[in-house]
Design a protein around this motif. Sequence first.
Motif, PDB file in Angstrom:
ATOM      1  N   HIS A  51      -5.704   7.461   4.632  1.00  0.00           N
ATOM      2  CA  HIS A  51      -5.606   6.078   4.179  1.00  0.00           C
ATOM      3  C   HIS A  51      -4.790   5.203   5.128  1.00  0.00           C
ATOM      4  O   HIS A  51      -4.681   3.993   4.903  1.00  0.00           O
ATOM      5  N   ALA A  58       0.839  -1.197   0.000  1.00  0.00           N
ATOM      6  CA  ALA A  58       0.000   0.000   0.000  1.00  0.00           C
ATOM      7  C   ALA A  58       0.876   1.249   0.000  1.00  0.00           C
ATOM      8  O   ALA A  58       1.660   1.456   0.927  1.00  0.00           O
ATOM      9  N   THR A  87      -7.135   2.740   6.746  1.00  0.00           N
ATOM     10  CA  THR A  87      -7.562   1.745   5.761  1.00  0.00           C
ATOM     11  C   THR A  87      -6.486   0.681   5.585  1.00  0.00           C
ATOM     12  O   THR A  87      -6.782  -0.521   5.550  1.00  0.00           O
ATOM     13  N   PRO A 122      -6.923   2.193  -2.563  1.00  0.00           N
ATOM     14  CA  PRO A 122      -7.412   1.263  -1.541  1.00  0.00           C
ATOM     15  C   PRO A 122      -8.289   0.141  -2.089  1.00  0.00           C
ATOM     16  O   PRO A 122      -8.346  -0.945  -1.500  1.00  0.00           O
TER      17      PRO A 122
END
Length: 209
Positions: A28, A21, A31, A190
């Motif tokens: 984020h 990621a 997340t 995401p």
Amino acid sequence: MKHSDSHEAFFRGLDRHRMIASIKEPKHIETALALRDRLSGVFLLTGHIGVLKGYVDLFNEHRVPVFLHLEKIGGLSTDYHGLDYLAKVIKPAGIITTKTNVAKNAKKLGLITIQRFFLVDTEGLENIAKSLCQIEPDMIELMPARIPEMIGMVKSFTSLPIITGGLLFERSQAQECLDNGANAVSSSNPELWQRADGMPGTKRIRKVV
């Protein structure tokens, strides 16, 4: 998380998960933490020296290897003393940089080093080869990911693990990179993090010794 522990966790994670990621916005972070079981690690491309340790501590608490893109974080010196502070106080698993001298110093300090290269034209391939003659990072990242056939060309002159990212919108695009020899893909989307499970990858990643 100690450096040795984070190194082992990252390379062990790459054997199971092929998605990293890339976090460009603080929103984020949560997340990525929620989806940590689908990720091998995170690339942090946001923040500044005032908040950096808090971000890294949060990922370390959840045993998620975190890498700092040094050119994207405000107020962080990339000279030897700045990197020494980074390694001893901030304590990420490693760093991402486009600069050969920074990669060289970070590696001396025990950080996993990922050197990022941009493939704009054939000169980009020559630049990778020249740079790797000066210092061999632990991994390289090729940008953008939408030219997967170039991965094989890079693999023809280096055995280093390859991550690729940039301009990925669909799971199939990420899978195409893996099919062409990438060991992992990085994405700031995401939705792709959520759909990362089950993407077959290449052979087992070598560990940093």
